[in-house]
Design a protein around this motif. Structure first.
Motif, PDB file in Angstrom:
ATOM      1  N   GLY A  88       0.815  -1.209   0.000  1.00  0.00           N
ATOM      2  CA  GLY A  88       0.000   0.000   0.000  1.00  0.00           C
ATOM      3  C   GLY A  88       0.847   1.256   0.000  1.00  0.00           C
ATOM      4  O   GLY A  88       2.040   1.232   0.291  1.00  0.00           O
ATOM      5  N   GLY A  89       0.230   2.357  -0.330  1.00  0.00           N
ATOM      6  CA  GLY A  89       0.944   3.626  -0.357  1.00  0.00           C
ATOM      7  C   GLY A  89       0.492   4.470  -1.525  1.00  0.00           C
ATOM      8  O   GLY A  89      -0.512   4.181  -2.185  1.00  0.00           O
ATOM      9  N   ARG A  90       1.263   5.497  -1.785  1.00  0.00           N
ATOM     10  CA  ARG A  90       0.922   6.436  -2.852  1.00  0.00           C
ATOM     11  C   ARG A  90       1.768   6.125  -4.082  1.00  0.00           C
ATOM     12  O   ARG A  90       2.987   5.969  -3.961  1.00  0.00           O
ATOM     13  CB  ARG A  90       1.176   7.868  -2.384  1.00  0.00           C
ATOM     14  N   PRO A  91       1.175   6.022  -5.284  1.00  0.00           N
ATOM     15  CA  PRO A  91       1.953   5.736  -6.487  1.00  0.00           C
ATOM     16  C   PRO A  91       3.021   6.804  -6.732  1.00  0.00           C
ATOM     17  O   PRO A  91       2.753   8.003  -6.572  1.00  0.00           O
ATOM     18  CB  PRO A  91       0.904   5.741  -7.596  1.00  0.00           C
ATOM     19  N   GLN A  92       4.210   6.358  -7.103  1.00  0.00           N
ATOM     20  CA  GLN A  92       5.312   7.258  -7.388  1.00  0.00           C
ATOM     21  C   GLN A  92       5.743   7.087  -8.845  1.00  0.00           C
ATOM     22  O   GLN A  92       5.810   5.968  -9.359  1.00  0.00           O
ATOM     23  CB  GLN A  92       6.499   6.962  -6.474  1.00  0.00           C
ATOM     24  N   PRO A  93       6.051   8.198  -9.544  1.00  0.00           N
ATOM     25  CA  PRO A  93       6.479   8.089 -10.945  1.00  0.00           C
ATOM     26  C   PRO A  93       7.828   7.382 -11.056  1.00  0.00           C
ATOM     27  O   PRO A  93       8.698   7.544 -10.201  1.00  0.00           O
ATOM     28  CB  PRO A  93       6.576   9.548 -11.394  1.00  0.00           C
ATOM     29  N   VAL A  94       7.962   6.572 -12.098  1.00  0.00           N
ATOM     30  CA  VAL A  94       9.224   5.895 -12.374  1.00  0.00           C
ATOM     31  C   VAL A  94      10.138   6.881 -13.095  1.00  0.00           C
ATOM     32  O   VAL A  94       9.769   7.429 -14.140  1.00  0.00           O
ATOM     33  CB  VAL A  94       8.997   4.636 -13.228  1.00  0.00           C
ATOM     34  N   LYS A  95      11.312   7.103 -12.553  1.00  0.00           N
ATOM     35  CA  LYS A  95      12.234   8.091 -13.094  1.00  0.00           C
ATOM     36  C   LYS A  95      12.597   7.775 -14.538  1.00  0.00           C
ATOM     37  O   LYS A  95      12.936   6.645 -14.874  1.00  0.00           O
ATOM     38  CB  LYS A  95      13.503   8.137 -12.243  1.00  0.00           C
ATOM     39  N   GLY A  96      12.503   8.790 -15.380  1.00  0.00           N
ATOM     40  CA  GLY A  96      12.847   8.645 -16.787  1.00  0.00           C
ATOM     41  C   GLY A  96      11.741   8.088 -17.641  1.00  0.00           C
ATOM     42  O   GLY A  96      11.894   7.958 -18.860  1.00  0.00           O
ATOM     43  N   ALA A  97      10.604   7.719 -17.029  1.00  0.00           N
ATOM     44  CA  ALA A  97       9.503   7.106 -17.782  1.00  0.00           C
ATOM     45  C   ALA A  97       8.235   7.948 -17.684  1.00  0.00           C
ATOM     46  O   ALA A  97       7.124   7.414 -17.653  1.00  0.00           O
ATOM     47  CB  ALA A  97       9.248   5.690 -17.274  1.00  0.00           C
ATOM     48  N   GLU A  98       8.407   9.253 -17.637  1.00  0.00           N
ATOM     49  CA  GLU A  98       7.267  10.138 -17.443  1.00  0.00           C
ATOM     50  C   GLU A  98       6.309  10.152 -18.634  1.00  0.00           C
ATOM     51  O   GLU A  98       5.135  10.499 -18.496  1.00  0.00           O
ATOM     52  CB  GLU A  98       7.759  11.566 -17.171  1.00  0.00           C
ATOM     53  N   ARG A  99       6.784   9.796 -19.843  1.00  0.00           N
ATOM     54  CA  ARG A  99       5.926   9.783 -21.034  1.00  0.00           C
ATOM     55  C   ARG A  99       5.723   8.364 -21.570  1.00  0.00           C
ATOM     56  O   ARG A  99       5.160   8.179 -22.637  1.00  0.00           O
ATOM     57  CB  ARG A  99       6.554  10.642 -22.144  1.00  0.00           C
ATOM     58  N   HIS A 100       6.197   7.384 -20.845  1.00  0.00           N
ATOM     59  CA  HIS A 100       6.277   6.028 -21.372  1.00  0.00           C
ATOM     60  C   HIS A 100       5.041   5.173 -21.061  1.00  0.00           C
ATOM     61  O   HIS A 100       4.199   5.526 -20.239  1.00  0.00           O
ATOM     62  CB  HIS A 100       7.524   5.334 -20.824  1.00  0.00           C
TER      63      HIS A 100
END
Length: 281
Positions: A88-100
């Protein structure tokens, strides 16, 4: 609390866990994609997190759901890969994959017009793989191969649409275009991402979803009468197999599901078939 009226929009499994998500909206609240999990061995399902969906019509839902170790990975349909702990927790963006988008974890890629997944990024190691493409090619790539078509477009003049009386019909408040682009397919192919090993695909191949194991393509071929028969084409052997799928009384046809994975599933009447592509020699 489990919403018993909600249906799973996507399911994935790994590391002894099953995960899925369903679109959910509480009264007065925003719509979210609620991700659930349950152990493969059994137990009570529990929510992992709620993913804000915003304007679904503009931004889409989520896809690419994957279990990656102790995390769940997903992407927004408009692009952007995220991960969240199974605990559980808050989703975090994967570094370098902001448009992927997720192709096959840890491989993620971007969509450049009609070149789908031609550029890949390994989200865990940072390795990049760019496919070799030629001018005029439209492709959808996997981790190892790309399948597509070489096309040529030309602009031709067209007559404006008219009603039964012969009066010209407008497109909204304007005249309809008097030209259109016409596509000519020069060849259909599959080849390795580095440009080597190109092979011809059947003339009925259309760029669509992923090929199972990057080897098995779903191709329609002419059948009795005007019927189109869905077959599984093996690019390694050049042979095809009839899956037995036929339209029902309402002309609806079951579509095999499986993506790049080894297991392909599809319904025939009231039965669900599971095909292990890795068992095909």
């Amino acid at each position: 609390m489990i919403d018993r009226q909600a249906t799973a929009d996507d399911v994935a499994a790994g590391g002894g866990n099953i995960v899925w998500w369903a679109s959910y909206k509480e009264a007065g609240g925003p719509r979210v994609a609620r991700i659930w999990t349950v152990p493969v061995a059994g137990g009570r399902p529990r929510p992992v997190t709620d993913v804000p969906l915003g304007n679904v019509m503009k931004e889409g839902h989520i896809n690419g759901l994957t279990v990656a170790g102790s995390d769940v990975v997903f992407a927004y349909e408009k692009g952007g890969v995220y991960r969240v702990p199974l605990s559980g927790g808050r989703p975090q963006p994967v570094k370098g994959a902001e448009r992927h988008h997720v192709l096959q974890w840890p491989w993620v890629g971007v969509h450049h017009g009609k070149a789908i997944f031609s550029e890949l990024l390994n989200a865990e190691t940072g390795e990049r793989r760019d496919a070799v493409l030629n001018a005029g090619e439209e492709v959808r790539c996997g981790v190892e191969r790309c399948a597509g078509m070489a096309v040529r477009y030309r602009t031709v003049k067209v007559e404006p649409p008219r009603d039964r009386s012969g009066k010209e019909i407008k497109c909204g408040t304007r005249r309809c275009p008097d030209t259109e682009r016409v596509q000519t397919v020069l060849r259909r192919f599959v080849r390795d991402r580095d440009g080597s090993g190109e092979r011809e695909l059947p003339t009925d191949f259309q760029i669509g979803d992923d090929a199972g194991l990057e080897r098995f393509f779903k191709v329609h071929v002419p059948g009795p009468g005007d019927q189109r028969i869905l077959t599984l084409y093996d690019v390694d052997t050049g042979r095809s197999a009839d899956l037995g799928i036929r339209p029902d009384a309402k002309r609806r046809t079951g579509i095999p599901d499986g993506g790049l994975d080894r297991l392909m599933t599809y319904p025939i009447k009231n039965e669900m078939y599971v095909l292990d592509l890795a068992a095909i020699k």
